[in-house]
Design a protein around this motif. Structure first.
Motif, PDB file in Angstrom:
ATOM      1  N   GLN A  69      81.172   6.090  68.794  1.00 58.73           N
ATOM      2  CA  GLN A  69      82.621   6.210  68.985  1.00 58.73           C
ATOM      3  C   GLN A  69      83.180   7.411  68.215  1.00 58.73           C
ATOM      4  O   GLN A  69      83.982   8.191  68.741  1.00 58.73           O
ATOM      5  CB  GLN A  69      83.299   4.906  68.529  1.00 58.73           C
ATOM      6  N   LEU A  70      82.719   7.586  66.980  1.00 54.04           N
ATOM      7  CA  LEU A  70      83.208   8.703  66.162  1.00 54.04           C
ATOM      8  C   LEU A  70      82.797  10.046  66.772  1.00 54.04           C
ATOM      9  O   LEU A  70      83.568  11.014  66.762  1.00 54.04           O
ATOM     10  CB  LEU A  70      82.681   8.591  64.727  1.00 54.04           C
ATOM     11  N   GLN A  71      81.592  10.096  67.327  1.00 51.68           N
ATOM     12  CA  GLN A  71      81.139  11.340  67.986  1.00 51.68           C
ATOM     13  C   GLN A  71      82.064  11.678  69.152  1.00 51.68           C
ATOM     14  O   GLN A  71      82.489  12.824  69.320  1.00 51.68           O
ATOM     15  CB  GLN A  71      79.714  11.186  68.511  1.00 51.68           C
ATOM     16  N   ARG A  72      82.374  10.637  69.939  1.00 54.29           N
ATOM     17  CA  ARG A  72      83.241  10.846  71.099  1.00 54.29           C
ATOM     18  C   ARG A  72      84.627  11.334  70.655  1.00 54.29           C
ATOM     19  O   ARG A  72      85.177  12.264  71.206  1.00 54.29           O
ATOM     20  CB  ARG A  72      83.365   9.503  71.818  1.00 54.29           C
ATOM     21  N   ASP A  73      85.144  10.676  69.610  1.00 47.37           N
ATOM     22  CA  ASP A  73      86.478  11.040  69.115  1.00 47.37           C
ATOM     23  C   ASP A  73      86.485  12.462  68.550  1.00 47.37           C
ATOM     24  O   ASP A  73      87.436  13.214  68.749  1.00 47.37           O
ATOM     25  CB  ASP A  73      86.931  10.064  68.027  1.00 47.37           C
ATOM     26  N   LEU A  74      85.414  12.804  67.859  1.00 41.99           N
ATOM     27  CA  LEU A  74      85.351  14.156  67.282  1.00 41.99           C
ATOM     28  C   LEU A  74      85.358  15.199  68.399  1.00 41.99           C
ATOM     29  O   LEU A  74      86.056  16.213  68.316  1.00 41.99           O
ATOM     30  CB  LEU A  74      84.098  14.300  66.412  1.00 41.99           C
ATOM     31  N   LEU A  75      84.596  14.929  69.473  1.00 44.50           N
ATOM     32  CA  LEU A  75      84.571  15.883  70.591  1.00 44.50           C
ATOM     33  C   LEU A  75      85.947  16.003  71.237  1.00 44.50           C
ATOM     34  O   LEU A  75      86.377  17.105  71.593  1.00 44.50           O
ATOM     35  CB  LEU A  75      83.549  15.452  71.644  1.00 44.50           C
ATOM     36  N   ALA A  76      86.649  14.864  71.349  1.00 45.00           N
ATOM     37  CA  ALA A  76      87.989  14.914  71.941  1.00 45.00           C
ATOM     38  C   ALA A  76      88.910  15.776  71.076  1.00 45.00           C
ATOM     39  O   ALA A  76      89.663  16.614  71.587  1.00 45.00           O
ATOM     40  CB  ALA A  76      88.548  13.501  72.089  1.00 45.00           C
ATOM     41  N   LEU A  77      88.804  15.610  69.749  1.00 42.91           N
ATOM     42  CA  LEU A  77      89.627  16.425  68.841  1.00 42.91           C
ATOM     43  C   LEU A  77      89.260  17.897  68.956  1.00 42.91           C
ATOM     44  O   LEU A  77      90.115  18.780  68.990  1.00 42.91           O
ATOM     45  CB  LEU A  77      89.410  15.992  67.391  1.00 42.91           C
ATOM     46  N   ALA A  96     100.459  13.519  57.689  1.00 41.73           N
ATOM     47  CA  ALA A  96      99.467  12.456  57.494  1.00 41.73           C
ATOM     48  C   ALA A  96      99.554  11.472  58.654  1.00 41.73           C
ATOM     49  O   ALA A  96      98.529  11.076  59.226  1.00 41.73           O
ATOM     50  CB  ALA A  96      99.699  11.743  56.169  1.00 41.73           C
ATOM     51  N   GLY A  97     100.771  11.105  59.035  1.00 42.46           N
ATOM     52  CA  GLY A  97     100.962  10.162  60.139  1.00 42.46           C
ATOM     53  C   GLY A  97     100.372  10.699  61.428  1.00 42.46           C
ATOM     54  O   GLY A  97      99.662  10.002  62.160  1.00 42.46           O
ATOM     55  N   LYS A  98     100.616  11.980  61.674  1.00 47.29           N
ATOM     56  CA  LYS A  98     100.132  12.604  62.913  1.00 47.29           C
ATOM     57  C   LYS A  98      98.602  12.570  62.979  1.00 47.29           C
ATOM     58  O   LYS A  98      98.018  12.164  63.990  1.00 47.29           O
ATOM     59  CB  LYS A  98     100.651  14.050  62.949  1.00 47.29           C
ATOM     60  N   TYR A  99      97.953  12.954  61.878  1.00 50.36           N
ATOM     61  CA  TYR A  99      96.492  13.031  61.931  1.00 50.36           C
ATOM     62  C   TYR A  99      95.841  11.648  61.838  1.00 50.36           C
ATOM     63  O   TYR A  99      94.789  11.423  62.425  1.00 50.36           O
ATOM     64  CB  TYR A  99      95.959  14.018  60.881  1.00 50.36           C
ATOM     65  N   LEU A 100      96.492  10.721  61.149  1.00 53.94           N
ATOM     66  CA  LEU A 100      95.952   9.352  61.143  1.00 53.94           C
ATOM     67  C   LEU A 100      96.018   8.767  62.548  1.00 53.94           C
ATOM     68  O   LEU A 100      95.109   8.069  62.982  1.00 53.94           O
ATOM     69  CB  LEU A 100      96.700   8.484  60.126  1.00 53.94           C
ATOM     70  N   THR A 101      97.077   9.084  63.275  1.00 56.31           N
ATOM     71  CA  THR A 101      97.172   8.620  64.665  1.00 56.31           C
ATOM     72  C   THR A 101      96.052   9.251  65.494  1.00 56.31           C
ATOM     73  O   THR A 101      95.386   8.575  66.276  1.00 56.31           O
ATOM     74  CB  THR A 101      98.552   8.987  65.252  1.00 56.31           C
ATOM     75  N   GLN A 102      95.835  10.556  65.288  1.00 54.69           N
ATOM     76  CA  GLN A 102      94.794  11.245  66.078  1.00 54.69           C
ATOM     77  C   GLN A 102      93.406  10.659  65.877  1.00 54.69           C
ATOM     78  O   GLN A 102      92.587  10.692  66.777  1.00 54.69           O
ATOM     79  CB  GLN A 102      94.757  12.732  65.717  1.00 54.69           C
ATOM     80  N   VAL A 103      93.148  10.151  64.659  1.00 58.53           N
ATOM     81  CA  VAL A 103      91.811   9.589  64.429  1.00 58.53           C
ATOM     82  C   VAL A 103      91.801   8.067  64.631  1.00 58.53           C
ATOM     83  O   VAL A 103      90.826   7.397  64.295  1.00 58.53           O
ATOM     84  CB  VAL A 103      91.247   9.947  63.022  1.00 58.53           C
ATOM     85  N   GLY A 104      92.876   7.537  65.160  1.00 60.18           N
ATOM     86  CA  GLY A 104      92.917   6.110  65.497  1.00 60.18           C
ATOM     87  C   GLY A 104      93.220   5.201  64.318  1.00 60.18           C
ATOM     88  O   GLY A 104      92.831   4.035  64.321  1.00 60.18           O
ATOM     89  N   LEU A 105      93.924   5.716  63.306  1.00 63.02           N
ATOM     90  CA  LEU A 105      94.228   4.881  62.138  1.00 63.02           C
ATOM     91  C   LEU A 105      95.721   4.626  61.954  1.00 63.02           C
ATOM     92  O   LEU A 105      96.157   4.299  60.842  1.00 63.02           O
ATOM     93  CB  LEU A 105      93.656   5.528  60.861  1.00 63.02           C
ATOM     94  N   ALA A 106      96.489   4.769  63.026  1.00 64.82           N
ATOM     95  CA  ALA A 106      97.928   4.457  62.913  1.00 64.82           C
ATOM     96  C   ALA A 106      98.045   2.991  62.508  1.00 64.82           C
ATOM     97  O   ALA A 106      97.305   2.140  63.004  1.00 64.82           O
ATOM     98  CB  ALA A 106      98.609   4.704  64.249  1.00 64.82           C
ATOM     99  N   GLY A 107      98.925   2.721  61.571  1.00 59.80           N
ATOM    100  CA  GLY A 107      99.108   1.341  61.099  1.00 59.80           C
ATOM    101  C   GLY A 107      98.312   1.031  59.832  1.00 59.80           C
ATOM    102  O   GLY A 107      98.500  -0.006  59.215  1.00 59.80           O
ATOM    103  N   PHE A 108      97.421   1.945  59.437  1.00 56.48           N
ATOM    104  CA  PHE A 108      96.608   1.699  58.242  1.00 56.48           C
ATOM    105  C   PHE A 108      97.042   2.566  57.060  1.00 56.48           C
ATOM    106  O   PHE A 108      96.360   2.642  56.050  1.00 56.48           O
ATOM    107  CB  PHE A 108      95.121   1.940  58.548  1.00 56.48           C
ATOM    108  N   GLU A 109      98.194   3.225  57.204  1.00 57.94           N
ATOM    109  CA  GLU A 109      98.650   4.184  56.199  1.00 57.94           C
ATOM    110  C   GLU A 109      98.673   3.608  54.790  1.00 57.94           C
ATOM    111  O   GLU A 109      98.348   4.278  53.825  1.00 57.94           O
ATOM    112  CB  GLU A 109     100.070   4.684  56.536  1.00 57.94           C
ATOM    113  N   ARG A 110      99.107   2.349  54.669  1.00 58.14           N
ATOM    114  CA  ARG A 110      99.326   1.786  53.340  1.00 58.14           C
ATOM    115  C   ARG A 110      98.126   1.028  52.780  1.00 58.14           C
ATOM    116  O   ARG A 110      98.194   0.465  51.698  1.00 58.14           O
ATOM    117  CB  ARG A 110     100.551   0.864  53.356  1.00 58.14           C
TER     118      ARG A 110
END
Ligand SMILES: Nc1ncnc2c1ncn2[C@@H]1O[C@H](COP(=O)(O)OP(=O)(O)OP(=O)(O)O)[C@@H](O)[C@H]1O
Ligand SMILES: [Mg+2]
Length: 258
Positions: free
Chosen positions: A171-179, A114-128
């Motif tokens: 922004q989400l489109q760009r991030d999705l393409l990067a993934l 979960a931590g790894k993929y939250l980081t990949q989508v730019g949500l590190a720090g929002f886990e809780r």
């Protein structure tokens, strides 16, 4: 082997009168391809995606996933819906872990994924955080992290950015393409938005309604990374708009004829 092979696919809903949602759909989606399904409202895009996901039964034809008939849902297929459909009572992290929890993956390993993929989508720090504490765009990112967490071969996305504001969407489109460029998973992405389609896709399948058929296919071979507003992308966009206009004219003509 192709990711999906669809031959003569038809879907009728047994309402009174029956709704002919899809008819005679033939398509092949190759491994690693980014395919966009585009078409007017009600033409059967969601129905087609749900059939690929094994969430709905077909009434005619054949649907193969990696060479075998689709029968129910499959761990190798991740789905992202228009609203992120997160559980409000679970934290972001526990939402992202859910697929792994179903699989019986141990807590520590789930947390790590979960931590790894939250980081990949730019949500590190929002886990809780809980879903209501996030913006719409962040909830969509969490929905994407949840679909990625089980490391599926394929992502099926039904208007995933339909409910977010324009800048977030870009922004989400760009991030999705990067993934996508990192993992090269097959993506099948539904949208109403022609600009979004040509920016993202290797191939756009334009569906026509009543019943839904593949009206035209557009290969978008503009080099990547693409720049929004590039003249060649805009030319593709207007080509697709023209085809959409023809679909609407055809539908209008059918409605006035007895
Ligand atoms: N469960 C159902 N029962 C009866 N008819 C249905 C059902 N689900 C969808 N339909 C009909 O099937 C057709 C295709 O619906 P679908 O939701 O796949 O369209 P769509 O292309 O995703 O539309 P939109 O762009 O508005 O999301 C529509 O005419 C719809 O009313
Ligand atoms: Mg839909």
């Amino acid at each position: 082997m192709a990711t999906f092979e669809v031959r003569g696919l038809g879907k009728q809903f047994p309402t009174n009168p029956p709704v002919y949602a899809l008819d005679g759909i033939d398509l092949t989606i190759e491994e690693g391809e980014f395919v966009v399904l585009l078409g007017p409202s009600g033409c059967g895009k969601s129905t087609l995606l749900e059939i690929l996901a094994g969430l709905q039964d077909k009434t005619q034809g054949e649907v193969l996933f990696e060479g075998k008939p689709v029968q129910g849902t499959d761990d190798r297929i991740g789905v992202v819906f228009q609203d992120a459909s997160l559980y409000p009572w679970r934290t972001v992290q526990r939402n992202v872990e859910i697929g792994l929890e179903f699989r019986g993956v141990a807590k520590g390993e789930r947390r790590e994924a979960a931590g790894k993929y939250l980081t990949q989508v730019g949500l590190a720090g929002f886990e809780r955080k809980y879903p209501h504490q996030l913006s719409g765009g962040m909830r969509q990112r969490a929905g994407i992290a949840r679909a990625l967490a089980t490391e599926p071969d394929v992502l099926l996305m039904d208007e995933p950015f339909g409910a977010v504001d324009h800048l977030t969407r870009i922004q989400l489109q760009r991030d999705l393409l990067a993934l996508w460029e990192t993992h090269r998973r097959t993506v099948v992405f539904v949208t109403h938005d022609v600009g979004e389609a040509v920016y993202l896709a290797d191939r756009v399948l334009l569906l026509s309604p009543r019943p839904g058929r593949v009206f035209r296919e557009f290969v978008i071979d503009e080099p990547r990374p693409r720049r929004r507003g590039d003249i060649s992308l805009l030319a593709r966009e207007s080509e697709i708009y023209e085809a959409l206009t023809r679909i609407e004219e055809q539908a209008d003509a059918e409605e006035v004829s007895p």
